[in-house]
Design a protein around this motif. Structure first.
Motif, mmCIF file in Angstrom:
data_model
loop_
_atom_site.group_PDB
_atom_site.id
_atom_site.type_symbol
_atom_site.label_atom_id
_atom_site.label_comp_id
_atom_site.label_asym_id
_atom_site.label_seq_id
_atom_site.Cartn_x
_atom_site.Cartn_y
_atom_site.Cartn_z
ATOM 1 N N GLN A 134 0.807 -1.214 0.000
ATOM 2 C CA GLN A 134 0.000 0.000 0.000
ATOM 3 C C GLN A 134 0.843 1.267 0.000
ATOM 4 O O GLN A 134 0.305 2.371 -0.094
ATOM 5 C CB GLN A 134 -0.943 0.019 1.221
ATOM 6 C CG GLN A 134 -0.307 0.476 2.538
ATOM 7 C CD GLN A 134 0.519 -0.595 3.249
ATOM 8 O OE1 GLN A 134 0.795 -1.644 2.670
ATOM 9 N NE2 GLN A 134 0.906 -0.334 4.481
ATOM 10 N N LYS A 135 2.148 1.120 0.079
ATOM 11 C CA LYS A 135 3.012 2.286 0.242
ATOM 12 C C LYS A 135 3.844 2.529 -1.013
ATOM 13 O O LYS A 135 4.277 1.597 -1.691
ATOM 14 C CB LYS A 135 3.930 2.074 1.448
ATOM 15 C CG LYS A 135 4.738 3.312 1.844
ATOM 16 C CD LYS A 135 5.546 3.048 3.108
ATOM 17 C CE LYS A 135 4.671 2.989 4.331
ATOM 18 N NZ LYS A 135 5.447 2.771 5.557
ATOM 19 N N ALA A 136 4.069 3.803 -1.313
ATOM 20 C CA ALA A 136 4.896 4.177 -2.446
ATOM 21 C C ALA A 136 6.357 3.822 -2.178
ATOM 22 O O ALA A 136 6.756 3.566 -1.039
ATOM 23 C CB ALA A 136 4.762 5.673 -2.721
ATOM 24 N N GLY A 137 7.150 3.811 -3.230
ATOM 25 C CA GLY A 137 8.576 3.548 -3.083
ATOM 26 C C GLY A 137 9.029 2.362 -3.904
ATOM 27 O O GLY A 137 8.290 1.391 -4.088
ATOM 28 N N ILE A 138 10.253 2.433 -4.373
ATOM 29 C CA ILE A 138 10.845 1.327 -5.123
ATOM 30 C C ILE A 138 11.218 0.211 -4.149
ATOM 31 O O ILE A 138 11.642 0.476 -3.024
ATOM 32 C CB ILE A 138 12.081 1.812 -5.926
ATOM 33 C CG1 ILE A 138 12.478 0.833 -7.013
ATOM 34 C CG2 ILE A 138 13.255 2.119 -5.030
ATOM 35 C CD1 ILE A 138 11.704 0.998 -8.273
ATOM 36 N N PHE A 146 17.279 0.909 -10.336
ATOM 37 C CA PHE A 146 16.546 2.152 -10.555
ATOM 38 C C PHE A 146 17.457 3.364 -10.372
ATOM 39 O O PHE A 146 17.377 4.329 -11.136
ATOM 40 C CB PHE A 146 15.360 2.240 -9.603
ATOM 41 C CG PHE A 146 14.498 3.458 -9.831
ATOM 42 C CD1 PHE A 146 13.772 3.602 -10.996
ATOM 43 C CD2 PHE A 146 14.413 4.462 -8.876
ATOM 44 C CE1 PHE A 146 12.976 4.725 -11.229
ATOM 45 C CE2 PHE A 146 13.632 5.582 -9.082
ATOM 46 C CZ PHE A 146 12.905 5.710 -10.267
ATOM 47 N N ILE A 147 18.317 3.321 -9.374
ATOM 48 C CA ILE A 147 19.291 4.400 -9.198
ATOM 49 C C ILE A 147 20.175 4.511 -10.441
ATOM 50 O O ILE A 147 20.437 5.609 -10.945
ATOM 51 C CB ILE A 147 20.156 4.152 -7.941
ATOM 52 C CG1 ILE A 147 19.286 4.277 -6.684
ATOM 53 C CG2 ILE A 147 21.323 5.143 -7.874
ATOM 54 C CD1 ILE A 147 19.950 3.763 -5.413
ATOM 55 N N LEU A 154 19.010 8.575 -17.690
ATOM 56 C CA LEU A 154 18.409 9.905 -17.649
ATOM 57 C C LEU A 154 19.408 11.008 -17.327
ATOM 58 O O LEU A 154 19.095 12.188 -17.476
ATOM 59 C CB LEU A 154 17.265 9.941 -16.621
ATOM 60 C CG LEU A 154 16.068 9.024 -16.889
ATOM 61 C CD1 LEU A 154 14.964 9.279 -15.862
ATOM 62 C CD2 LEU A 154 15.524 9.213 -18.299
ATOM 63 N N GLY A 155 20.583 10.650 -16.845
ATOM 64 C CA GLY A 155 21.595 11.649 -16.526
ATOM 65 C C GLY A 155 21.212 12.554 -15.371
ATOM 66 O O GLY A 155 21.637 13.716 -15.299
ATOM 67 N N MET A 156 20.420 12.032 -14.438
ATOM 68 C CA MET A 156 19.965 12.824 -13.302
ATOM 69 C C MET A 156 20.895 12.645 -12.109
ATOM 70 O O MET A 156 21.427 11.558 -11.893
ATOM 71 C CB MET A 156 18.547 12.405 -12.906
ATOM 72 C CG MET A 156 17.526 12.569 -14.012
ATOM 73 S SD MET A 156 15.943 11.744 -13.646
ATOM 74 C CE MET A 156 15.196 12.922 -12.522
ATOM 75 N N THR A 157 21.083 13.699 -11.348
ATOM 76 C CA THR A 157 21.843 13.608 -10.111
ATOM 77 C C THR A 157 20.893 13.247 -8.977
ATOM 78 O O THR A 157 19.921 13.958 -8.725
ATOM 79 C CB THR A 157 22.538 14.940 -9.794
ATOM 80 O OG1 THR A 157 23.459 15.246 -10.857
ATOM 81 C CG2 THR A 157 23.303 14.858 -8.481
ATOM 82 N N ILE A 158 21.164 12.135 -8.314
ATOM 83 C CA ILE A 158 20.347 11.715 -7.179
ATOM 84 C C ILE A 158 21.059 12.128 -5.898
ATOM 85 O O ILE A 158 22.131 11.618 -5.579
ATOM 86 C CB ILE A 158 20.097 10.191 -7.200
ATOM 87 C CG1 ILE A 158 19.391 9.788 -8.494
ATOM 88 C CG2 ILE A 158 19.296 9.770 -5.976
ATOM 89 C CD1 ILE A 158 18.054 10.462 -8.722
ATOM 90 N N ARG A 159 20.459 13.050 -5.189
ATOM 91 C CA ARG A 159 21.085 13.583 -3.981
ATOM 92 C C ARG A 159 20.986 12.614 -2.813
ATOM 93 O O ARG A 159 21.899 12.523 -1.985
ATOM 94 C CB ARG A 159 20.442 14.916 -3.594
ATOM 95 C CG ARG A 159 21.061 15.544 -2.352
ATOM 96 C CD ARG A 159 20.452 16.884 -2.056
ATOM 97 N NE ARG A 159 21.006 17.466 -0.842
ATOM 98 C CZ ARG A 159 20.612 18.622 -0.306
ATOM 99 N NH1 ARG A 159 19.662 19.342 -0.904
ATOM 100 N NH2 ARG A 159 21.162 19.069 0.801
ATOM 101 N N ILE A 181 21.975 0.710 1.210
ATOM 102 C CA ILE A 181 21.713 0.929 -0.218
ATOM 103 C C ILE A 181 22.402 2.201 -0.694
ATOM 104 O O ILE A 181 23.012 2.235 -1.766
ATOM 105 C CB ILE A 181 20.202 0.996 -0.487
ATOM 106 C CG1 ILE A 181 19.542 -0.348 -0.173
ATOM 107 C CG2 ILE A 181 19.923 1.377 -1.941
ATOM 108 C CD1 ILE A 181 18.019 -0.311 -0.197
ATOM 109 N N ALA A 182 22.307 3.254 0.106
ATOM 110 C CA ALA A 182 22.932 4.527 -0.257
ATOM 111 C C ALA A 182 24.441 4.386 -0.365
ATOM 112 O O ALA A 182 25.063 4.878 -1.320
ATOM 113 C CB ALA A 182 22.569 5.597 0.765
#
Length: 232
Positions: A134-138, A146-147, A154-159, A181-182
């Motif tokens: 029921q909860k959002a999130g990968i 996904f990271i 996508l070339g996005m910076t994930i902070r 994970i981080a």
């Protein structure tokens, strides 16, 4: 107690937690979660010096924050609630940070809007550490891929990464999982810990804590299912 007094208590508690965990003073940023509270209530916190706020919904934010930001120009707004792709345009325009990137469609929509608006906002990926349907999130097992998709394709910076542990479980294991994970993905920031569990989150390395009721008091239970698990 008044909002300024409650805010001061939370700030002091965060400082004490940093010291107890032998972390650098000031390394944890307090996000005051102002969802469901009106502008007059929020203004009390702003006048007490708080500048980082979290909101849950694009539409609610649009209704109260533009005027507040005219009065207090150095505010930083964080979206901590689920985001639909059709709200990406408004979200990018309104917010400085989004904590709830959790699927490819949303990531693509945010990237497109940042390009269109010539605006870069900080992004956190939400991890569903409890694998709650029921909860959002990968899901944790899909987090690395996904990271990689966000950073590579996508070339996005994930902070950073964000999580909301199951309410009936000890949050410690979930905070540890998010940190793990981080670390293996070279991501420095952790958005974890709310009013009931932020001291433990700070022990486990949180750099952002999302605190609402301890500052503003208790709010009515959300009516929308999209808010599930987001009591702060």
């Amino acid at each position: 107690m008044s909002i300024p007094s409650q805010l001061a208590q939370v700030r002091q508690a965060i400082a004490e937690c940093e010291k107890a965990a032998e972390r650098v003073s000031g390394c944890v940023t307090l996000i005051a979660v102002s969802k469901t509270f009106d502008a007059d209530v929020i203004r009390d916190a702003l006048e007490a010096g708080q500048r980082v706020f979290g909101e849950n919904k694009v539409q609610e934010t649009k209704g109260k924050w533009p005027q507040l930001r005219k009065e207090f120009e150095d505010v930083e707004l964080h979206l901590i609630g689920p985001l639909q792709s059709n709200k990406a345009k408004e979200a990018v325009a309104l917010f400085d940070v989004i904590h709830t990137v959790d699927r490819k469609k949303i990531a693509r929509a945010i990237r497109v809007e940042m390009e269109k608006q010539s605006k870069t906002i900080d992004l956190f990926i939400q991890i569903n550490t409890g694998a709650e349907p029921q909860k959002a999130g990968i899901m944790p097992k899909d987090a690395d891929a996904f990271i990689g998709f966000c950073q590579g394709e996508l070339g996005m910076t994930i902070r950073g990464l964000m999580c909301i542990p199951p309410v009936e479980e000890n949050p410690k294991a979930h905070f540890k999982l998010l940190r793990k994970i981080a670390k293996r993905n070279g991501i420095a920031e952790l958005s974890m810990g709310m009013s009931a569990d932020y001291p433990e989150a700070i022990k486990q390395g949180a750099t952002f804590v999302r605190v609402g009721s301890a500052i503003f008091g208790h709010r009515p239970k959300p009516h929308s299912s999209s808010d599930t698990g987001l009591s702060v």
